[in-house]
Design a protein around this motif. Sequence first.
Motif, PDB file in Angstrom:
ATOM      1  N   PRO A   1       2.812 -11.749  -4.691  1.00 19.56           N
ATOM      2  CA  PRO A   1       2.186 -10.881  -4.753  1.00 19.56           C
ATOM      3  C   PRO A   1       2.440 -10.245  -5.556  1.00 19.56           C
ATOM      4  O   PRO A   1       3.872 -10.063  -6.242  1.00 19.56           O
ATOM      5  CB  PRO A   1       2.594  -9.496  -3.314  1.00 19.56           C
ATOM      6  CG  PRO A   1       3.451 -10.134  -3.392  1.00 19.56           C
ATOM      7  CD  PRO A   1       3.490 -11.581  -3.108  1.00 19.56           C
TER       8      PRO A   1
ATOM      9  N   LYS B   1       0.343 -11.419   0.114  1.00 21.11           N
ATOM     10  CA  LYS B   1      -0.058 -11.412  -1.690  1.00 21.11           C
ATOM     11  C   LYS B   1      -1.586 -10.683  -0.618  1.00 21.11           C
ATOM     12  O   LYS B   1      -2.231 -11.246   0.105  1.00 21.11           O
ATOM     13  CB  LYS B   1      -1.053 -12.999  -2.608  1.00 21.11           C
ATOM     14  CG  LYS B   1      -1.320 -13.365  -3.087  1.00 21.11           C
ATOM     15  CD  LYS B   1      -1.387 -14.171  -4.026  1.00 21.11           C
ATOM     16  CE  LYS B   1      -1.985 -13.966  -5.530  1.00 21.11           C
ATOM     17  NZ  LYS B   1      -1.014 -13.847  -6.206  1.00 21.11           N
ATOM     18  N   ASP B   2      -2.672  -9.726  -1.750  1.00 22.79           N
ATOM     19  CA  ASP B   2      -3.980  -9.447  -1.357  1.00 22.79           C
ATOM     20  C   ASP B   2      -5.387 -10.647  -1.515  1.00 22.79           C
ATOM     21  O   ASP B   2      -4.579 -10.361  -3.387  1.00 22.79           O
ATOM     22  CB  ASP B   2      -3.964  -7.990  -1.305  1.00 22.79           C
ATOM     23  CG  ASP B   2      -5.548  -7.301  -1.234  1.00 22.79           C
ATOM     24  OD1 ASP B   2      -6.252  -8.291  -0.570  1.00 22.79           O
ATOM     25  OD2 ASP B   2      -5.766  -6.335  -1.837  1.00 22.79           O
TER      26      ASP B   2
ATOM     27  N   CYS C   1      -7.070  -8.434  -4.640  1.00 21.93           N
ATOM     28  CA  CYS C   1      -6.300  -8.025  -5.237  1.00 21.93           C
ATOM     29  C   CYS C   1      -7.056  -7.951  -6.082  1.00 21.93           C
ATOM     30  O   CYS C   1      -7.245  -9.189  -6.992  1.00 21.93           O
ATOM     31  CB  CYS C   1      -4.535  -7.242  -4.768  1.00 21.93           C
ATOM     32  SG  CYS C   1      -4.022  -7.112  -6.313  1.00 21.93           S
TER      33      CYS C   1
ATOM     34  N   CYS D   1      -0.563  -5.581  -5.061  1.00 20.80           N
ATOM     35  CA  CYS D   1      -0.714  -5.370  -3.825  1.00 20.80           C
ATOM     36  C   CYS D   1      -0.546  -4.602  -2.818  1.00 20.80           C
ATOM     37  O   CYS D   1      -1.269  -4.967  -1.534  1.00 20.80           O
ATOM     38  CB  CYS D   1      -0.298  -7.751  -3.678  1.00 20.80           C
ATOM     39  SG  CYS D   1      -1.435  -9.066  -4.253  1.00 20.80           S
TER      40      CYS D   1
ATOM     41  N   GLY E   1      -5.274 -11.791  -6.837  1.00 26.72           N
ATOM     42  CA  GLY E   1      -6.339 -11.751  -5.651  1.00 26.72           C
ATOM     43  C   GLY E   1      -7.387 -13.248  -5.939  1.00 26.72           C
ATOM     44  O   GLY E   1      -7.450 -13.337  -6.788  1.00 26.72           O
TER      45      GLY E   1
END
Length: 260
Positions: free
Chosen positions: A176, A247-248, A251, A180, A255
Amino acid sequence: MSDLTDEQLDRYARHIVLKDIGGIGQKKILGAHILIIGAGGIGCPAIQYLAAAGIGAMTIIDDDMVSLSNLQRQVLFTTEDIGQPKVEVAKRAAQKINPEVLISIVNQRLTAQHFSDDAAAFFGQFDAILDGSDNYQTRLLVSDYSLAHRVPLVSAAIGQFQGQLGVFRGWEADKPCYRCFVGDALDPDDCDNCSEVGVLGAMVGLMGSFAAMEAIRVVTGFGEDPAGKLQLFDGLRPSMRSLNLPKDPGCKSCGSETTS
């Protein structure tokens, strides 16, 4: 280790005998350049320990002046320094610790406008960024620069008796970025700061020292990789714990849903 002078062998002997650092790791430290955002509570101990460790070069960014209220926790400064720019005092203090360290200072606030023309040249020279700033606007800007130029980010923060620290490499598929973690966090107009809610000076020292250790880990690669984890410290209990940060995919900085 033949490239190390006799004085360096003596000064850094306690690093060199560590099998996870050794002479090779110390050479990496001597050749590293670290960007430090903020010469305040977190930045002061980080600067001290990085200078003592023999970091080859540091660039320090801060636009503040030393005030009497800083002295409870910002350990590079003394009463005689009140009214002087923090970056200038920090440079002098660090060079007293280790005159071999090359120190550049930027006596202004980090803004997108200042680095809009030469951000790649500026950020591309660093091996790691250590962020000890005290607001989301700066932290997110630093995160975006870290991501854009693929410079590992060590981010530390404190509040009252609590501290947190993370290492971010958001350009990697499974790691991330700072955004995130906090999303598009904003600083409210009535944002509490340490002058209103207080902060334990020793906790600031702990987090700044920890941040310095993580910057050295980035440079040398000793131990386990901390990227993708958030370290939380509670001085009231006292206790420490580690959280995994996912991790988004959404994002807007790193992302897959926004970069694909």
